[in-house]
Design a protein around this motif. Sequence first.
Motif, PDB file in Angstrom:
ATOM      1  N   TYR A   1       7.617   0.857   3.508  1.00  0.00           N
ATOM      2  CA  TYR A   1       6.643  -0.039   2.889  1.00  0.00           C
ATOM      3  C   TYR A   1       5.576  -0.418   3.918  1.00  0.00           C
ATOM      4  O   TYR A   1       5.856  -0.544   5.117  1.00  0.00           O
ATOM      5  N   THR A   2       4.359  -0.621   3.443  1.00  0.00           N
ATOM      6  CA  THR A   2       3.310  -1.234   4.268  1.00  0.00           C
ATOM      7  C   THR A   2       2.573  -2.261   3.418  1.00  0.00           C
ATOM      8  O   THR A   2       2.492  -2.132   2.192  1.00  0.00           O
ATOM      9  N   LEU A   3       2.056  -3.289   4.064  1.00  0.00           N
ATOM     10  CA  LEU A   3       1.263  -4.313   3.393  1.00  0.00           C
ATOM     11  C   LEU A   3      -0.175  -4.246   3.882  1.00  0.00           C
ATOM     12  O   LEU A   3      -0.434  -3.944   5.054  1.00  0.00           O
ATOM     13  N   THR A   4      -1.090  -4.542   2.962  1.00  0.00           N
ATOM     14  CA  THR A   4      -2.506  -4.603   3.310  1.00  0.00           C
ATOM     15  C   THR A   4      -3.015  -6.028   3.112  1.00  0.00           C
ATOM     16  O   THR A   4      -2.775  -6.629   2.055  1.00  0.00           O
ATOM     17  N   ALA A   5      -3.658  -6.564   4.120  1.00  0.00           N
ATOM     18  CA  ALA A   5      -4.293  -7.886   4.021  1.00  0.00           C
ATOM     19  C   ALA A   5      -5.798  -7.675   3.899  1.00  0.00           C
ATOM     20  O   ALA A   5      -6.395  -6.912   4.672  1.00  0.00           O
ATOM     21  N   SER A   6      -6.396  -8.339   2.906  1.00  0.00           N
ATOM     22  CA  SER A   6      -7.834  -8.145   2.689  1.00  0.00           C
ATOM     23  C   SER A   6      -8.511  -9.479   2.403  1.00  0.00           C
ATOM     24  O   SER A   6      -7.889 -10.418   1.899  1.00  0.00           O
TER      25      SER A   6
ATOM     26  N   THR B   1       0.811  -1.215   0.000  1.00  0.00           N
ATOM     27  CA  THR B   1       0.000   0.000   0.000  1.00  0.00           C
ATOM     28  C   THR B   1       0.843   1.263   0.000  1.00  0.00           C
ATOM     29  O   THR B   1       0.302   2.365   0.009  1.00  0.00           O
ATOM     30  N   SER B   2       2.168   1.129   0.000  1.00  0.00           N
ATOM     31  CA  SER B   2       3.045   2.278  -0.221  1.00  0.00           C
ATOM     32  C   SER B   2       4.315   1.773  -0.873  1.00  0.00           C
ATOM     33  O   SER B   2       4.686   0.615  -0.736  1.00  0.00           O
ATOM     34  N   GLY B   3       4.984   2.627  -1.631  1.00  0.00           N
ATOM     35  CA  GLY B   3       6.160   2.198  -2.373  1.00  0.00           C
ATOM     36  C   GLY B   3       5.772   1.772  -3.775  1.00  0.00           C
ATOM     37  O   GLY B   3       4.597   1.546  -4.081  1.00  0.00           O
ATOM     38  N   SER B   4       6.765   1.658  -4.676  1.00  0.00           N
ATOM     39  CA  SER B   4       6.488   1.369  -6.085  1.00  0.00           C
ATOM     40  C   SER B   4       6.956  -0.015  -6.509  1.00  0.00           C
ATOM     41  O   SER B   4       6.932  -0.343  -7.689  1.00  0.00           O
TER      42      SER B   4
ATOM     43  N   SER C   1     -10.151  -4.760   6.272  1.00  0.00           N
ATOM     44  CA  SER C   1      -8.739  -4.947   5.918  1.00  0.00           C
ATOM     45  C   SER C   1      -7.837  -4.609   7.091  1.00  0.00           C
ATOM     46  O   SER C   1      -8.226  -3.905   8.026  1.00  0.00           O
ATOM     47  N   ALA C   2      -6.600  -5.107   7.011  1.00  0.00           N
ATOM     48  CA  ALA C   2      -5.586  -4.795   8.021  1.00  0.00           C
ATOM     49  C   ALA C   2      -4.343  -4.268   7.312  1.00  0.00           C
ATOM     50  O   ALA C   2      -3.967  -4.765   6.240  1.00  0.00           O
ATOM     51  N   VAL C   3      -3.716  -3.242   7.893  1.00  0.00           N
ATOM     52  CA  VAL C   3      -2.504  -2.648   7.322  1.00  0.00           C
ATOM     53  C   VAL C   3      -1.355  -2.845   8.296  1.00  0.00           C
ATOM     54  O   VAL C   3      -1.492  -2.585   9.496  1.00  0.00           O
ATOM     55  N   SER C   4      -0.227  -3.309   7.772  1.00  0.00           N
ATOM     56  CA  SER C   4       0.937  -3.551   8.623  1.00  0.00           C
ATOM     57  C   SER C   4       1.589  -2.243   9.042  1.00  0.00           C
ATOM     58  O   SER C   4       1.310  -1.178   8.480  1.00  0.00           O
ATOM     59  N   THR C   5       2.460  -2.328  10.009  1.00  0.00           N
ATOM     60  CA  THR C   5       3.319  -1.188  10.307  1.00  0.00           C
ATOM     61  C   THR C   5       4.316  -1.032   9.155  1.00  0.00           C
ATOM     62  O   THR C   5       4.534  -1.957   8.367  1.00  0.00           O
ATOM     63  N   SER C   6       4.913   0.136   9.030  1.00  0.00           N
ATOM     64  CA  SER C   6       5.854   0.365   7.933  1.00  0.00           C
ATOM     65  C   SER C   6       7.176  -0.350   8.208  1.00  0.00           C
ATOM     66  O   SER C   6       7.553  -0.577   9.360  1.00  0.00           O
ATOM     67  N   PHE C   7       7.862  -0.704   7.142  1.00  0.00           N
ATOM     68  CA  PHE C   7       9.137  -1.412   7.266  1.00  0.00           C
ATOM     69  C   PHE C   7      10.008  -1.089   6.055  1.00  0.00           C
ATOM     70  O   PHE C   7       9.540  -0.539   5.052  1.00  0.00           O
ATOM     71  N   SER C   8      11.289  -1.432   6.156  1.00  0.00           N
ATOM     72  CA  SER C   8      12.244  -1.194   5.067  1.00  0.00           C
ATOM     73  C   SER C   8      12.706  -2.519   4.480  1.00  0.00           C
ATOM     74  O   SER C   8      12.680  -3.557   5.151  1.00  0.00           O
ATOM     75  N   VAL C   9      13.136  -2.467   3.229  1.00  0.00           N
ATOM     76  CA  VAL C   9      13.673  -3.640   2.540  1.00  0.00           C
ATOM     77  C   VAL C   9      15.066  -3.285   2.027  1.00  0.00           C
ATOM     78  O   VAL C   9      15.242  -2.287   1.320  1.00  0.00           O
ATOM     79  N   SER C  10      16.058  -4.065   2.403  1.00  0.00           N
ATOM     80  CA  SER C  10      17.427  -3.846   1.934  1.00  0.00           C
ATOM     81  C   SER C  10      17.782  -4.878   0.875  1.00  0.00           C
ATOM     82  O   SER C  10      17.058  -5.862   0.672  1.00  0.00           O
ATOM     83  N   ALA C  11      18.892  -4.646   0.188  1.00  0.00           N
ATOM     84  CA  ALA C  11      19.311  -5.557  -0.881  1.00  0.00           C
ATOM     85  C   ALA C  11      19.723  -6.906  -0.307  1.00  0.00           C
ATOM     86  O   ALA C  11      20.185  -7.009   0.836  1.00  0.00           O
ATOM     87  N   GLY C  12      19.577  -7.928  -1.134  1.00  0.00           N
ATOM     88  CA  GLY C  12      20.026  -9.255  -0.748  1.00  0.00           C
ATOM     89  C   GLY C  12      21.520  -9.413  -1.002  1.00  0.00           C
ATOM     90  O   GLY C  12      22.239  -8.446  -1.281  1.00  0.00           O
TER      91      GLY C  12
END
Length: 267
Positions: A35-40, A2-5, A46-57
Amino acid sequence: ITSGSADLLGTTTVDAVNGTATFSNLYINQTGSSYTLTASSSGLASAVSTSFSVSAGAVSQILITTQPSEGPGADVFTTTPVISFKDANGNIASSSATVTASIKSGTGNSNAALIGTTSVSAVSGVAEFTDLGIDLAGTDYVLTFESSGFASVDSAAFDVTDPLPYQLLFLEEPYGGFNKNYPSAANKVRIADKLGVTVADATNEITLSIKSGTGTAGAALSGTTVVTASGGLATFNQVAVDSGGTNYQLMASSSGLVSATTSTFNI
């Protein structure tokens, strides 16, 4: 998401078991923050997660992110080649490993060589070859970039054109002479590229003068002091220093080129 591209990949629809849905192979393909995720589910709030970051692998490959481009020989590439260390999803991953560039065998001019820094350590996963170039003109050059532990990568083919005039150089240094006679030897000036190789088709106009602050105050050159080069070489005949003195220096200059200055001599 629900946020980020970025894209959410893996199995995004799961049946709940005993009231719990587990997404075991879910991942996001781009680094980012907030980033946030939405579960529906149909009929439920619906439920929205707390925001979080994603780093490179982990680094899994090197890729050319900026290709070298056509330009003159004996000079740096018009476009700086850039190599990036990336994870499996194409994200730039942190690395300080060394990348080495070479001309791929069988491409371009067989007598050519790279100039500049051919081995560069990456900074935050990116290696930039800012002073890299090729000394000789040729067509369909390909560069190979290598880093230990990873598959090498080849650039797209590109051409290198003839080197451009860059500087003036005296063919020989003067070793003195007599009043009103041109000092021996320093009567020829050549037009050279950045590597000091004569540019054979250069026809620039070159001016010869006494370097300011050297020799006898008020001294001047007589004769023809402006000559148009032929074949990259300008010859100054019947030019003389009109006053005796010590520690003279001559200077050759031409618009747009780096000037040349002789060593000192006495008249």
